[in-house]
Design a protein around this motif. Structure first.
Motif, PDB file in Angstrom:
ATOM      1  N   TRP A  71      -9.662   0.541   5.421  1.00 14.60           N
ATOM      2  CA  TRP A  71     -10.423   1.188   4.900  1.00 14.60           C
ATOM      3  C   TRP A  71     -11.965   1.167   5.160  1.00 14.60           C
ATOM      4  O   TRP A  71     -11.978  -0.071   5.401  1.00 14.60           O
ATOM      5  CB  TRP A  71      -9.645   0.821   3.611  1.00 14.60           C
ATOM      6  N   ASN A  88      -5.358  -8.541  -6.383  1.00 16.77           N
ATOM      7  CA  ASN A  88      -6.126  -7.568  -5.919  1.00 16.77           C
ATOM      8  C   ASN A  88      -6.072  -7.529  -5.156  1.00 16.77           C
ATOM      9  O   ASN A  88      -5.012  -6.862  -4.030  1.00 16.77           O
ATOM     10  CB  ASN A  88      -7.538  -7.394  -6.180  1.00 16.77           C
ATOM     11  N   PHE A  91      -1.886  -6.465  -4.326  1.00 13.98           N
ATOM     12  CA  PHE A  91      -2.179  -4.571  -4.284  1.00 13.98           C
ATOM     13  C   PHE A  91      -2.242  -4.955  -2.602  1.00 13.98           C
ATOM     14  O   PHE A  91      -0.984  -3.939  -1.870  1.00 13.98           O
ATOM     15  CB  PHE A  91      -3.436  -4.488  -5.520  1.00 13.98           C
ATOM     16  N   VAL A  92      -3.045  -4.743  -1.476  1.00 15.77           N
ATOM     17  CA  VAL A  92      -3.671  -4.621  -0.865  1.00 15.77           C
ATOM     18  C   VAL A  92      -3.098  -4.647   0.258  1.00 15.77           C
ATOM     19  O   VAL A  92      -1.579  -4.352   1.213  1.00 15.77           O
ATOM     20  CB  VAL A  92      -4.758  -4.775  -0.438  1.00 15.77           C
ATOM     21  N   ARG A  94       0.818  -5.606  -0.218  1.00 18.41           N
ATOM     22  CA  ARG A  94       1.647  -4.750  -0.627  1.00 18.41           C
ATOM     23  C   ARG A  94       1.451  -3.309  -0.422  1.00 18.41           C
ATOM     24  O   ARG A  94       3.120  -2.601   0.625  1.00 18.41           O
ATOM     25  CB  ARG A  94       1.560  -4.602  -1.938  1.00 18.41           C
ATOM     26  N   VAL A  95       0.084  -2.777  -0.431  1.00 16.95           N
ATOM     27  CA  VAL A  95      -0.172  -1.337   0.156  1.00 16.95           C
ATOM     28  C   VAL A  95      -0.238  -1.087   1.761  1.00 16.95           C
ATOM     29  O   VAL A  95       0.936  -0.263   2.258  1.00 16.95           O
ATOM     30  CB  VAL A  95      -1.285  -0.931  -0.219  1.00 16.95           C
ATOM     31  N   HIS A  96      -0.627  -1.969   2.213  1.00 17.31           N
ATOM     32  CA  HIS A  96      -0.541  -2.203   4.133  1.00 17.31           C
ATOM     33  C   HIS A  96       1.025  -2.786   4.345  1.00 17.31           C
ATOM     34  O   HIS A  96       1.018  -2.914   5.931  1.00 17.31           O
ATOM     35  CB  HIS A  96      -1.103  -3.098   4.751  1.00 17.31           C
ATOM     36  N   GLY A  97       1.824  -3.145   3.574  1.00 16.83           N
ATOM     37  CA  GLY A  97       3.112  -3.191   3.942  1.00 16.83           C
ATOM     38  C   GLY A  97       3.611  -4.756   4.492  1.00 16.83           C
ATOM     39  O   GLY A  97       4.712  -5.137   6.062  1.00 16.83           O
ATOM     40  N   GLU A  99       4.845  -7.554   3.080  1.00 17.38           N
ATOM     41  CA  GLU A  99       5.349  -8.090   2.032  1.00 17.38           C
ATOM     42  C   GLU A  99       6.276  -9.430   2.087  1.00 17.38           C
ATOM     43  O   GLU A  99       6.366 -10.665   0.988  1.00 17.38           O
ATOM     44  CB  GLU A  99       6.477  -7.262   1.178  1.00 17.38           C
TER      45      GLU A  99
ATOM     46  N   ARG B   9       4.197   2.619  10.875  1.00 13.79           N
ATOM     47  CA  ARG B   9       5.729   2.569   9.860  1.00 13.79           C
ATOM     48  C   ARG B   9       6.038   4.501   8.926  1.00 13.79           C
ATOM     49  O   ARG B   9       5.016   4.625   9.747  1.00 13.79           O
ATOM     50  CB  ARG B   9       5.149   2.072   8.058  1.00 13.79           C
ATOM     51  N   ALA B  17       6.176   1.612  -0.653  1.00 11.89           N
ATOM     52  CA  ALA B  17       5.580  -0.078  -0.249  1.00 11.89           C
ATOM     53  C   ALA B  17       4.500   0.634  -1.835  1.00 11.89           C
ATOM     54  O   ALA B  17       4.017  -0.258  -2.728  1.00 11.89           O
ATOM     55  CB  ALA B  17       4.919  -0.315   1.139  1.00 11.89           C
ATOM     56  N   VAL B  18       4.132   1.751  -1.366  1.00  8.18           N
ATOM     57  CA  VAL B  18       2.606   1.541  -1.927  1.00  8.18           C
ATOM     58  C   VAL B  18       3.286   2.414  -3.509  1.00  8.18           C
ATOM     59  O   VAL B  18       2.772   2.027  -4.613  1.00  8.18           O
ATOM     60  CB  VAL B  18       1.612   3.398  -1.873  1.00  8.18           C
ATOM     61  N   ALA B  21       3.873  -1.261  -4.735  1.00  8.74           N
ATOM     62  CA  ALA B  21       2.157  -1.965  -5.422  1.00  8.74           C
ATOM     63  C   ALA B  21       1.938  -1.442  -6.171  1.00  8.74           C
ATOM     64  O   ALA B  21       1.228  -1.984  -6.923  1.00  8.74           O
ATOM     65  CB  ALA B  21       1.922  -1.937  -3.736  1.00  8.74           C
ATOM     66  N   ARG B  25       0.736  -3.258  -9.357  1.00  4.20           N
ATOM     67  CA  ARG B  25      -0.613  -3.212 -10.561  1.00  4.20           C
ATOM     68  C   ARG B  25      -0.660  -2.473 -11.102  1.00  4.20           C
ATOM     69  O   ARG B  25      -1.496  -3.406 -12.318  1.00  4.20           O
ATOM     70  CB  ARG B  25      -1.202  -3.015  -9.913  1.00  4.20           C
ATOM     71  N   ALA B 102      -9.840   4.855  -2.039  1.00  2.62           N
ATOM     72  CA  ALA B 102     -10.214   4.142  -0.692  1.00  2.62           C
ATOM     73  C   ALA B 102      -9.243   3.606  -0.336  1.00  2.62           C
ATOM     74  O   ALA B 102      -9.491   3.822   1.136  1.00  2.62           O
ATOM     75  CB  ALA B 102     -11.117   2.921  -1.213  1.00  2.62           C
ATOM     76  N   TYR B 103      -8.292   3.084  -0.429  1.00  5.65           N
ATOM     77  CA  TYR B 103      -6.708   3.063   0.449  1.00  5.65           C
ATOM     78  C   TYR B 103      -6.221   4.669   1.574  1.00  5.65           C
ATOM     79  O   TYR B 103      -5.646   5.016  -0.195  1.00  5.65           O
ATOM     80  CB  TYR B 103      -6.467   1.851  -0.058  1.00  5.65           C
ATOM     81  N   ARG B 104      -6.449   4.610   2.288  1.00  5.30           N
ATOM     82  CA  ARG B 104      -5.786   6.244   2.111  1.00  5.30           C
ATOM     83  C   ARG B 104      -4.307   5.886   2.298  1.00  5.30           C
ATOM     84  O   ARG B 104      -3.604   7.167   2.071  1.00  5.30           O
ATOM     85  CB  ARG B 104      -6.452   6.588   3.877  1.00  5.30           C
ATOM     86  N   GLN B 105      -3.727   5.520   2.176  1.00  5.72           N
ATOM     87  CA  GLN B 105      -1.586   4.867   1.847  1.00  5.72           C
ATOM     88  C   GLN B 105      -2.111   5.406   0.556  1.00  5.72           C
ATOM     89  O   GLN B 105      -0.701   6.008   0.379  1.00  5.72           O
ATOM     90  CB  GLN B 105      -1.600   3.743   2.433  1.00  5.72           C
TER      91      GLN B 105
END
Lengths: 221, 265
Positions: A71, A88, A91-92, A94-97, A99, B9, B17-18, B21, B25, B102-105
């Protein structure tokens, strides 16, 4: 490799037809080449960056990413003010997988950012420099082929810049960076090639020095 | 941190996953965003309801349509909050989550779905607190038809999701229309029959008010509580779910159609 194909971009405005911020951009950014985006304020550097990062979509044309692109780091984007640095970071991850090894990554981020106890304090209490340290640490905790940096290094102090530069050099054998900065020294340190953006058009230079020279002369090409 | 093995993935894995998360959050930021935020999160609706209950039971009648007033009000307000809180969470989701794109996922629709889920979750907590309080105060809260009551509660959540999906797009695309929507929503609590029984109104007016699916949902919850409740004769449980299905579908279609326009500046 990132292929930018015939990209046009303009923003919504009150008047129907705003000018094109970027028009007819055709670029191929090869793998393992670090690139500086150069241009005056408002030339469209950050716009091109967000198109490459996939945050924004072009009005016309396509951006193909044939590699893992980070990003775009910069200006505190993507950080939640009320949450701590650690929350934070989780979170990042987890979003990117990631875990499974979240602990190791958090430890790495905390160590790299080097902001001490502030890692467990809300991000809104951070200074600009601390934010960019955290963002830099965050992105380096993941394995990207291309890292996008929008002015993120410019707020760090000398010691942090050196640390960032060293880690990028370590990554340089399999990763590259696309960077926006107004600081010539930073650009020369990190990048080998340059893209000069002027009047909505983009010009590719194989050597950063040529790009900077052309920018200073005020005439592309 | 480098391992050069990289397997892309699948889209489903990324979305799940999103969602996870985002859920954590959102929950964290709702619970810890201010001093004792976790307390106010639950206390605000509880106080709101308690206030109404006290006023009505002290000043007005003891029984509404065959149900004790306190229970009647709590059911009505729970149902209404389920709709109202869910839809307003979705309505404001786009602005509140701008930084996340900002995170394109992270897709816009992910943030809305997660907010809807979290709000439903919180409302179940609030419902438990309120119903337990009623038990402690000596009221019987055992519904005669739990399935109908829970079904109607769920239906109100679905309507909230559908309405929130649609209005979130409308507000983002046409901010002026958003102001009008908020204006129209203001008397919603009264016309949905939360604080006075719609069955006491003349049929000509009722006919119009019962176009509102929220009124159907709230009356169904009360009917599920007691089969002897004098519900509005126009009550139609199928209407809740057909409205919910229609609005969720339309809302999702709007989000699909304007997905790019909504996040680009």
């Amino acid at each position: 490799m990132i292929i930018i194909n015939d990209v046009y971009k303009r923003y919504k405005s009150e008047r129907e037809s705003s000018d094109w911020v970027l028009h007819d951009i055709n670029l191929t950014i090869p793998s393992n080449v670090s690139v500086a985006l150069i241009g005056a304020n408002g030339a469209g550097k950050s716009t091109l960056m967000s198109l490459i990062g996939g945050v924004d979509k072009p009005n016309k044309g396509t951006v193909e990413r044939h590699c893992r692109v980070s990003w775009s780091m910069g200006f505190g984007g993507g950080l939640h003010g009320a949450l701590t640095g650690r929350q934070n970071a989780k979170f990042v991850c987890r979003v990117h997988g990631y875990e499974d090894d979240i602990k190791a990554r958090l430890a790495y981020i905390q160590d790299f950012a080097g902001i001490g106890d502030a890692f467990d304090r809300p991000v809104k209490s951070y200074s600009a420099g601390m934010k960019s340290r955290l963002q830099f640490g965050l992105s380096l905790a993941f394995d990207f082929d291309v890292y996008l940096s929008d002015e993120v290094t410019s707020t760090g102090d000398a010691a942090f810049r050196k640390k960032a530069a060293d880690s990028f050099k370590k990554l340089a054998d399999h990763s590259s960076i696309i960077m926006v900065s107004h600081d010539e020294g930073t650009l020369k340190e990190f990048c080998t090639a340059g893209i000069l953006i002027a009047d909505g058009a983009a010009h590719w230079f194989d050597h950063i020095d040529d790009a900077l020279k052309s920018y200073k002369d005020g005439r592309p090409k | 941190m480098s391992n050069n093995q990289h397997i892309p993935r699948s889209s489903l894995t990324i979305t799940l996953a999103v969602w996870k998360a985002l859920f954590l959050r959102e929950a964290l930021s709702r619970i810890f965003s201010g001093r004792a935020a976790w307390f106010w999160l639950l206390a605000e609706p509880v106080f709101n309801v308690a206030y109404m209950v006290v006023i009505f039971t002290v000043i007005r009648m003891r029984v509404v349509g065959g149900i004790e007033t306190a229970v009647w009000l709590v059911l009505g307000m729970l149902g209404f909050f389920m709709f109202q809180r869910t839809s307003s969470q979705l309505m404001n989701a786009i602005k509140a989550n701008q930084a996340l794109f900002a995170y394109r996922q992270v897709k816009l629709i992910d943030t809305l779905m997660v907010r809807a889920g979290l709000e439903g979750f919180l409302m179940i907590f609030i419902a438990c607190i309120l119903l337990t309080s009623l038990v402690i105060l000596g009221y019987s809260v055992m519904p005669a038809d739990p399935l109908l009551m829970l079904g109607a509660f769920f239906g109100l959540w679905c309507i909230g999701v559908g309405f929130g999906l649609i209005t979130s797009v409308v507000i983002a695309m046409l901010p002026d229309l958003g102001k009008i929507i908020k204006f129209i929503m203001r008397p919603m609590m009264i016309i949905s029959g939360v604080i006075f029984p719609l069955s006491s109104l003349p049929p000509q007016i009722r006919e119009w008010l019962m176009l509102n699916p929220v009124a159907h949902g709230i009356e169904s919850m009360r009917l599920g509580f007691s089969p002897y409740y004098h519900a509005v004769p126009e009550l139609n449980i199928g209407y809740i779910f057909s409205f919910a299905l229609g609005s969720v579908f339309f809302g999702l279609a709007l989000h699909r159609r304007f997905a790019i326009k909504l996040v680009t500046k």
